[in-house]
Design an enzyme around this catalytic site. Structure first.
Site, PDB file in Angstrom:
ATOM      1  N   HIS A 168      -8.758  -4.939   0.243  1.00 53.66           N
ATOM      2  CA  HIS A 168      -8.016  -4.324  -0.871  1.00 53.66           C
ATOM      3  C   HIS A 168      -8.910  -4.167  -2.101  1.00 53.66           C
ATOM      4  O   HIS A 168      -8.820  -3.173  -2.821  1.00 53.66           O
ATOM      5  CB  HIS A 168      -6.766  -5.140  -1.211  1.00 53.66           C
ATOM      6  CG  HIS A 168      -5.718  -5.074  -0.133  1.00 53.66           C
ATOM      7  ND1 HIS A 168      -4.860  -6.107   0.142  1.00 53.66           N
ATOM      8  CD2 HIS A 168      -5.420  -4.093   0.758  1.00 53.66           C
ATOM      9  CE1 HIS A 168      -4.052  -5.769   1.154  1.00 53.66           C
ATOM     10  NE2 HIS A 168      -4.383  -4.551   1.545  1.00 53.66           N
TER      11      HIS A 168
ATOM     12  N   GLU B 113       7.285 -13.610   5.662  1.00 59.77           N
ATOM     13  CA  GLU B 113       5.961 -13.990   5.168  1.00 59.77           C
ATOM     14  C   GLU B 113       5.998 -15.203   4.240  1.00 59.77           C
ATOM     15  O   GLU B 113       5.513 -15.183   3.117  1.00 59.77           O
ATOM     16  CB  GLU B 113       5.270 -12.803   4.468  1.00 59.77           C
ATOM     17  CG  GLU B 113       3.754 -13.048   4.357  1.00 59.77           C
ATOM     18  CD  GLU B 113       2.943 -11.788   4.048  1.00 59.77           C
ATOM     19  OE1 GLU B 113       3.354 -10.693   4.482  1.00 59.77           O
ATOM     20  OE2 GLU B 113       1.898 -11.933   3.427  1.00 59.77           O
TER      21      GLU B 113
ATOM     22  N   LYS C 256       1.315  -9.536  17.239  1.00 61.16           N
ATOM     23  CA  LYS C 256       1.998  -9.319  15.961  1.00 61.16           C
ATOM     24  C   LYS C 256       3.463  -9.729  16.052  1.00 61.16           C
ATOM     25  O   LYS C 256       3.992 -10.355  15.143  1.00 61.16           O
ATOM     26  CB  LYS C 256       1.880  -7.868  15.487  1.00 61.16           C
ATOM     27  CG  LYS C 256       2.674  -7.669  14.202  1.00 61.16           C
ATOM     28  CD  LYS C 256       2.161  -6.682  13.215  1.00 61.16           C
ATOM     29  CE  LYS C 256       3.023  -6.774  11.937  1.00 61.16           C
ATOM     30  NZ  LYS C 256       2.857  -5.651  11.028  1.00 61.16           N
TER      31      LYS C 256
ATOM     32  N   GLU D 221      -7.706  -3.045  13.032  1.00 60.02           N
ATOM     33  CA  GLU D 221      -6.561  -3.972  13.050  1.00 60.02           C
ATOM     34  C   GLU D 221      -6.438  -4.655  14.419  1.00 60.02           C
ATOM     35  O   GLU D 221      -6.009  -5.805  14.506  1.00 60.02           O
ATOM     36  CB  GLU D 221      -5.248  -3.252  12.703  1.00 60.02           C
ATOM     37  CG  GLU D 221      -5.247  -2.478  11.383  1.00 60.02           C
ATOM     38  CD  GLU D 221      -5.165  -3.347  10.118  1.00 60.02           C
ATOM     39  OE1 GLU D 221      -5.067  -4.590  10.230  1.00 60.02           O
ATOM     40  OE2 GLU D 221      -5.208  -2.760   9.018  1.00 60.02           O
TER      41      GLU D 221
ATOM     42  N   ARG E  12      23.886   2.086   2.541  1.00 66.14           N
ATOM     43  CA  ARG E  12      23.601   0.639   2.510  1.00 66.14           C
ATOM     44  C   ARG E  12      22.927   0.142   3.784  1.00 66.14           C
ATOM     45  O   ARG E  12      23.005  -1.037   4.139  1.00 66.14           O
ATOM     46  CB  ARG E  12      24.854  -0.182   2.262  1.00 66.14           C
ATOM     47  CG  ARG E  12      25.492   0.121   0.933  1.00 66.14           C
ATOM     48  CD  ARG E  12      26.260  -1.082   0.401  1.00 66.14           C
ATOM     49  NE  ARG E  12      26.766  -0.782  -0.924  1.00 66.14           N
ATOM     50  CZ  ARG E  12      27.877  -0.091  -1.148  1.00 66.14           C
ATOM     51  NH1 ARG E  12      28.623   0.316  -0.162  1.00 66.14           N
ATOM     52  NH2 ARG E  12      28.246   0.156  -2.380  1.00 66.14           N
TER      53      ARG E  12
ATOM     54  N   ASN F 263      -3.138 -11.104   7.137  1.00 67.89           N
ATOM     55  CA  ASN F 263      -3.936 -10.573   6.027  1.00 67.89           C
ATOM     56  C   ASN F 263      -5.423 -10.864   6.170  1.00 67.89           C
ATOM     57  O   ASN F 263      -6.197 -10.571   5.258  1.00 67.89           O
ATOM     58  CB  ASN F 263      -3.453 -11.173   4.698  1.00 67.89           C
ATOM     59  CG  ASN F 263      -2.142 -10.565   4.268  1.00 67.89           C
ATOM     60  OD1 ASN F 263      -2.007  -9.347   4.248  1.00 67.89           O
ATOM     61  ND2 ASN F 263      -1.173 -11.403   3.951  1.00 67.89           N
TER      62      ASN F 263
ATOM     63  N   HIS G 171      -8.100  -8.720   4.611  1.00 70.67           N
ATOM     64  CA  HIS G 171      -7.453  -7.782   3.696  1.00 70.67           C
ATOM     65  C   HIS G 171      -7.643  -8.107   2.213  1.00 70.67           C
ATOM     66  O   HIS G 171      -7.516  -7.228   1.367  1.00 70.67           O
ATOM     67  CB  HIS G 171      -5.959  -7.663   4.024  1.00 70.67           C
ATOM     68  CG  HIS G 171      -5.692  -6.765   5.196  1.00 70.67           C
ATOM     69  ND1 HIS G 171      -6.163  -7.046   6.454  1.00 70.67           N
ATOM     70  CD2 HIS G 171      -5.032  -5.578   5.300  1.00 70.67           C
ATOM     71  CE1 HIS G 171      -5.783  -6.082   7.284  1.00 70.67           C
ATOM     72  NE2 HIS G 171      -5.099  -5.181   6.610  1.00 70.67           N
TER      73      HIS G 171
ATOM     74  N   HIS H 178      -9.036   2.603   5.244  1.00 74.13           N
ATOM     75  CA  HIS H 178      -8.497   1.244   5.353  1.00 74.13           C
ATOM     76  C   HIS H 178      -9.182   0.449   6.459  1.00 74.13           C
ATOM     77  O   HIS H 178      -9.569  -0.702   6.260  1.00 74.13           O
ATOM     78  CB  HIS H 178      -6.988   1.308   5.580  1.00 74.13           C
ATOM     79  CG  HIS H 178      -6.334  -0.042   5.630  1.00 74.13           C
ATOM     80  ND1 HIS H 178      -6.252  -0.873   4.538  1.00 74.13           N
ATOM     81  CD2 HIS H 178      -5.753  -0.716   6.663  1.00 74.13           C
ATOM     82  CE1 HIS H 178      -5.641  -2.000   4.877  1.00 74.13           C
ATOM     83  NE2 HIS H 178      -5.321  -1.931   6.165  1.00 74.13           N
TER      84      HIS H 178
ATOM     85  N   LYS I 209       8.584  -4.334   7.828  1.00 69.66           N
ATOM     86  CA  LYS I 209       8.251  -4.081   6.419  1.00 69.66           C
ATOM     87  C   LYS I 209       8.333  -2.586   6.167  1.00 69.66           C
ATOM     88  O   LYS I 209       7.748  -1.797   6.899  1.00 69.66           O
ATOM     89  CB  LYS I 209       6.821  -4.535   6.105  1.00 69.66           C
ATOM     90  CG  LYS I 209       6.672  -6.019   5.860  1.00 69.66           C
ATOM     91  CD  LYS I 209       5.269  -6.327   5.331  1.00 69.66           C
ATOM     92  CE  LYS I 209       5.055  -7.810   5.163  1.00 69.66           C
ATOM     93  NZ  LYS I 209       3.666  -8.125   4.756  1.00 69.66           N
TER      94      LYS I 209
ATOM     95  N   ARG J 124       2.860 -15.567   8.716  1.00 76.23           N
ATOM     96  CA  ARG J 124       2.639 -14.120   8.653  1.00 76.23           C
ATOM     97  C   ARG J 124       1.448 -13.764   7.758  1.00 76.23           C
ATOM     98  O   ARG J 124       0.841 -12.707   7.912  1.00 76.23           O
ATOM     99  CB  ARG J 124       3.920 -13.392   8.194  1.00 76.23           C
ATOM    100  CG  ARG J 124       3.846 -11.888   8.392  1.00 76.23           C
ATOM    101  CD  ARG J 124       5.215 -11.201   8.315  1.00 76.23           C
ATOM    102  NE  ARG J 124       5.064  -9.762   8.490  1.00 76.23           N
ATOM    103  CZ  ARG J 124       6.048  -8.892   8.661  1.00 76.23           C
ATOM    104  NH1 ARG J 124       7.297  -9.327   8.701  1.00 76.23           N
ATOM    105  NH2 ARG J 124       5.808  -7.606   8.815  1.00 76.23           N
TER     106      ARG J 124
END
Ligand SMILES: NC(=O)c1ccc[n+]([C@@H]2O[C@H](COP(=O)([O-])OP(=O)(O)OC[C@H]3O[C@@H](n4cnc5c(N)ncnc54)[C@H](O)[C@@H]3O)[C@@H](O)[C@H]2O)c1
Ligand SMILES: [Zn+2]
Length: 365
Positions: free
Chosen positions: A250, A235, A225, A184, A120, A243, A246, A262, A142, A239
């Protein structure tokens, strides 16, 4: 080595060490109750750094295991997660385990997710070894895996207890992996710090390879960041600015079945989205030119053999869509993102993206 505590709504602390030699701080961040260590990384990074990490951990724990998986995105799955968990259970690992996530973003995401649900939830220490993982994936909590429906569709937030960002580990990166991270880094500068953008411009030749990297690059990105994720861990607002570039990236990755890396997709995406920002957010055309020139000089803008009609269908998959409309985070200037009260994304008409695609990226289409 710079040491920073990160705080999340006062409920969570993460110790962060950044700089050349940061891995030597492992004993300083390791807690006494973590009597079992599970080092998880892909076979490349275990081969490169496994022994060094093992030597540093041995004196700190009663037992330890090193688990490796095949490098590559195809390992970031529930199946590999299950295998790693079974190995831990077979070896009798329990609640006293701390997972040390060693490697690029894939190791960080996968090991982080193992830690998030093992017993857990057990603590994680992140030890990122790609530029992308150092400036992006290792910070913010994340974790996740891919499914046949897409990337990162199953996952959980699990903040690491400590992050050691050692720029010495970047020396062995390939030029492609280096460029992935540089895209990035430029993104962080556009989002939050115009002066940092100028610093990157002024240091271009040195920033073309990892050799002798100035830790300021990584340090500033991490400050940017972490400030954003501490403000908005889940987010719900700010946040989303991370993106930038992005939404289009994507779609490019989808249209090319991920054959464009990427970083290059993000670079192309930033140019197109900054072009949209010129029309929607008063982003100046001079700033757009600077951004384009910087990405070119960092070898991040190759010729894409792609028309807008190839990428357009892939906007449908974007997670930020609302009421069937494409939404983007757009810059207002180099160093500041546009916002509307608490709203950090704007709805954008496909025609605007098409126009910017044609004028700023692929002149032929
Ligand atoms: N959690 C987040 O917030 C977040 C943010 C950005 C990206 N990501 C995820 O990160 C992943 C991409 O990460 P990545 O680009 O680091 O890929 P990666 O983890 O696959 O690393 C790239 C390659 O470099 C190798 N490598 C790693 N460190 C090395 C070193 N020091 N020297 C030589 N080779 C080394 C790896 O073995 C791998 O082959 C994606 O799955 C993406 O979804 C997550
Ligand atoms: Zn990215």
């Amino acid at each position: 080595v710079l040491k920073l505590p990160l705080k999340f709504n006062n409920h969570y602390d993460c110790r962060l060490c950044v700089g050349s030699g940061a891995v030597e701080s492992l004993p300083d961040v390791w807690e006494d109750e973590w009597q079992a260590a599970a080092v998880i990384g892909d076979s490349n990074v275990i081969g490169l750094f496994g022994e060094q990490i093992e030597k540093r951990l041995r004196p700190l724990v009663e037992k330890m295991i090193i688990l490796q998986f095949e490098p590559g995105e195809q390992s970031k799955t529930r199946r590999v997660k299950e295998k790693l968990e079974d190995s831990l259970l077979d070896a009798g690992f329990d609640r006293s385990t701390c997972v040390l996530a060693l490697g690029g973003g894939i190791s960080i995401d996968l090991a982080g997710m193992v830690a998030a649900t093992f017993m857990r939830g057990v603590p994680t220490v992140n030890l990122p070894t790609t530029l992308l993982a150092q400036v992006d994936a290792a910070i913010g909590g994340k974790t996740g895996v891919n499914t046949r429906h897409g990337k990162n569709l199953v996952g959980v937030f699990h903040q690491p207890s400590a992050v050691l960002v050692d720029t010495n580990l970047l020396d062995t990166l390939t030029p492609d992996e280096w460029r992935n991270g540089m895209a990035e880094a430029v993104k962080h500068a556009v989002i939050a710090d115009g002066e940092f953008f100028g610093w990157i411009e002024a240091n271009v030749p040195a920033l073309l390879s990892p050799h002798g990297v100035d830790s300021y690059l990584v340090q500033r990105c991490i400050e940017i960041k972490s400030a954003i994720v501490m403000e908005d861990e889940r987010e719900l607002g700010q946040r989303a600015t991370l993106n930038f570039g992005h939404t289009v990236a994507h779609a490019i990755e989808g249209a090319t079945s991920f054959s464009v890396s990427h970083g290059l997709a993000v670079a192309a995406g930033m140019v197109v989205e900054a072009g949209v920002a010129v029309e929607k957010c008063d982003f100046s055309s001079d700033s757009l030119r600077r951004l384009r020139r910087l990405l070119e000089s960092l070898l991040l803008l190759p010729k894409l053999d792609l028309g807008f009609n190839d990428v357009n269908p892939f906007f449908k998959a974007d997670k930020k869509r609302r009421d069937g409309r494409i939404r983007m985070s757009l810059p207002a200037s180099l160093g500041r993102m546009a916002r509307n009260d608490e709203e950090y994304t704007l709805s954008v008409e496909p025609e605007l993206i098409h126009r910017s695609w044609r004028t700023n990226l692929c002149k032929s289409d």
